[in-house]
Design a protein around this motif. Structure first.
Motif, PDB file in Angstrom:
ATOM      1  N   ASP A  72       0.867  -1.183   0.000  1.00 46.41           N
ATOM      2  CA  ASP A  72       0.000   0.000   0.000  1.00 46.41           C
ATOM      3  C   ASP A  72       0.902   1.230   0.000  1.00 46.41           C
ATOM      4  N   LYS A  73       1.416   1.545  -1.178  1.00 44.35           N
ATOM      5  CA  LYS A  73       2.353   2.658  -1.317  1.00 44.35           C
ATOM      6  C   LYS A  73       1.717   3.975  -0.885  1.00 44.35           C
ATOM      7  N   GLU A  74       0.440   4.156  -1.224  1.00 46.94           N
ATOM      8  CA  GLU A  74      -0.231   5.403  -0.901  1.00 46.94           C
ATOM      9  C   GLU A  74      -0.317   5.605   0.609  1.00 46.94           C
ATOM     10  N   LEU A 106       9.107   0.150  -6.143  1.00 48.21           N
ATOM     11  CA  LEU A 106       7.930   1.010  -6.087  1.00 48.21           C
ATOM     12  C   LEU A 106       8.304   2.477  -5.883  1.00 48.21           C
ATOM     13  N   ASN A 107       9.619   2.754  -5.944  1.00 46.11           N
ATOM     14  CA  ASN A 107      10.123   4.123  -5.755  1.00 46.11           C
ATOM     15  C   ASN A 107       9.762   4.699  -4.394  1.00 46.11           C
ATOM     16  N   ILE A 108       9.776   3.851  -3.389  1.00 51.18           N
ATOM     17  CA  ILE A 108       9.577   4.296  -2.007  1.00 51.18           C
ATOM     18  C   ILE A 108      10.958   4.548  -1.408  1.00 51.18           C
ATOM     19  N   ARG A 159      12.296   9.836   4.402  1.00 54.99           N
ATOM     20  CA  ARG A 159      12.461   8.440   4.009  1.00 54.99           C
ATOM     21  C   ARG A 159      11.680   7.510   4.942  1.00 54.99           C
ATOM     22  N   VAL A 160      11.467   6.294   4.464  1.00 51.63           N
ATOM     23  CA  VAL A 160      10.917   5.223   5.288  1.00 51.63           C
ATOM     24  C   VAL A 160      12.082   4.536   5.990  1.00 51.63           C
ATOM     25  N   GLU A 222       2.101  -7.402   4.897  1.00 49.61           N
ATOM     26  CA  GLU A 222       0.977  -7.107   5.788  1.00 49.61           C
ATOM     27  C   GLU A 222       1.374  -5.939   6.683  1.00 49.61           C
ATOM     28  N   ILE A 223       0.662  -4.840   6.564  1.00 46.89           N
ATOM     29  CA  ILE A 223       0.936  -3.651   7.366  1.00 46.89           C
ATOM     30  C   ILE A 223      -0.144  -3.538   8.432  1.00 46.89           C
ATOM     31  N   ALA A 224       0.277  -3.642   9.691  1.00 43.45           N
ATOM     32  CA  ALA A 224      -0.685  -3.603  10.795  1.00 43.45           C
ATOM     33  C   ALA A 224      -1.036  -2.159  11.153  1.00 43.45           C
ATOM     34  N   GLU A 225      -1.916  -2.009  12.122  1.00 41.59           N
ATOM     35  CA  GLU A 225      -2.383  -0.679  12.530  1.00 41.59           C
ATOM     36  C   GLU A 225      -1.220   0.186  13.000  1.00 41.59           C
ATOM     37  N   VAL A 226      -1.220   1.419  12.574  1.00 46.56           N
ATOM     38  CA  VAL A 226      -0.135   2.346  12.888  1.00 46.56           C
ATOM     39  C   VAL A 226      -0.034   2.601  14.395  1.00 46.56           C
TER      40      VAL A 226
END
Length: 369
Positions: A72-74, A106-108, A159-160, A222-226
């Protein structure tokens, strides 16, 4: 095929500490072997991917495709836009090695402290790629003198930050307790690095827990809740403890559902805070019989030397080579006459009372009479 039997032994010991109340020895052995095989396969799979891109880059083909579905890049970019950056909490689970290559495809823009061979392999690949890809991935050598400062500077560049939560030490290294906090994990108390929580505090960045499930060809992210930055109502210590417990609770759930995907079960014993000795009393006379306690007993064979560990306390002893045979008799038995064992110990030059107390205090035997 097992290339390193000691690694398999570590898996068995640590999965036993997690699952001894839920699974039998045969089930734990099967999980351990599958986890060992999974780790070997994941390393080989990642190396194949790096080699493939390396050859493509030499032919001036700089295209990279993500190997994991579910990106989920967005969402990730939205946190960068809102907070000026974001921290991704990574775990040595599933297809985790592919995270940074996928992000580059994905250019992240990412930055990460990476250890050992993985750092050099990734750095070599990125150096061969296009200027666009190279600009998106910034790798820092974990042992570098300025790694912390470089990481902070890079995170301020929107950056990430990819930060491994579950350690970067191998099964034979020791955890430096600087910057550690305690968490509960499967009923054991762990001393764990809290760097990601402290980075969040320092830079006011949110944390996204990330799991890379599965293997290549059938893997997903899988990205969990922030976990949002500290609120005014929390102290810094409360925030750090909350963050690390939440991350390890997430890992516990994943391991419970898919234990063979967690590679760093290999190193769990290094983080466990040892529990008290099984017996606080010093025995002064030798018993007639003892019972061998098998429930939490594990063995590690390393460099042709045998070690006994209690997976509950993480404490252990080195088995003297001269006593290998009689220790095996002890571990093959339920109840054993102590006197022949004691005689063998004394004849080999060891004090039998000291050996008795060592075995009792480490939870390997119980005196019957």
């Amino acid at each position: 095929m097992v290339n390193d039997s000691s690694e398999l032994d570590y898996y068995k010991m640590n999965f036993k500490s997690i699952f001894s109340a839920k699974k039998n020895a045969v089930e734990i052995d099967a999980i351990s072997y599958a986890a060992y095989e999974n780790r070997e396969y994941q390393k080989e799979s990642f190396n194949r991917r790096l080699n493939k891109y390396s050859e493509n880059f030499k032919a001036r083909d700089y295209s990279i495709e993500p190997i994991m579905s579910g990106w989920d890049k967005e969402l990730i970019l939205s946190y960068i836009n809102e907070y000026g950056g974001v921290l991704c909490a990574l775990f040595h689970f599933g297809s985790h090695r592919h995270f940074f290559v996928d992000a580059a495809s994905l250019n992240i823009p990412t930055v990460a402290p990476i250890a050992g061979k993985s750092y050099y392999d990734m750095k070599d690949l990125i150096s061969q790629s296009s200027a666009e890809h190279a600009d998106k991935v910034k790798l820092l050598e974990v042992e570098g003198d300025k790694v912390s400062l470089d990481l902070i500077r890079s995170l301020k560049e929107n950056r990430v930050g990819g930060i491994y939560v579950d350690g970067n030490m191998g099964p034979d290294s020791f955890l430096n307790n600087d910057g550690c906090t305690s968490v509960d994990f499967f009923g054991s108390e762990l001393s764990v690095k809290a760097g990601i929580a402290r980075l969040s505090l320092l830079l006011k960045l949110p944390i996204l827990p990330v799991f890379c499930n599965g293997i290549d060809g059938n893997s997903s992210i899988e990205i969990a809740e922030v976990i949002k930055p500290k609120t005014l109502s929390e102290t810094k210590l409360e925030f750090v403890n909350k963050v690390m417990q939440r991350l390890y609770s997430s890992l516990e759930l994943k391991v419970l559902n898919d234990p063979t995907s967690w590679e760093y079960a290999l190193c769990l014993h290094r983080w466990v805070i040892p529990k008290a000795d099984m017996s606080e009393f010093e025995l002064t006379r030798e018993p007639a019989t003892v019972r061998f306690i098998r429930d939490n007993w594990s063995t590690i064979i390393k460099n042709d030397e045998s070690y006994w560990f209690n997976s509950l306390t993480t404490k252990g002893i080195k088995v003297p080579g001269e006593l290998d045979a009689c220790f095996k008799i002890l571990s093959d038995s339920d109840v054993i006459d102590w006197h022949p064992f004691s005689l063998e110990v004394r004849q080999s030059g060891y004090d039998s009372i000291t050996m008795l107390n060592t075995l009792v205090k480490n939870g390997f035997i119980k005196v019957i009479e």
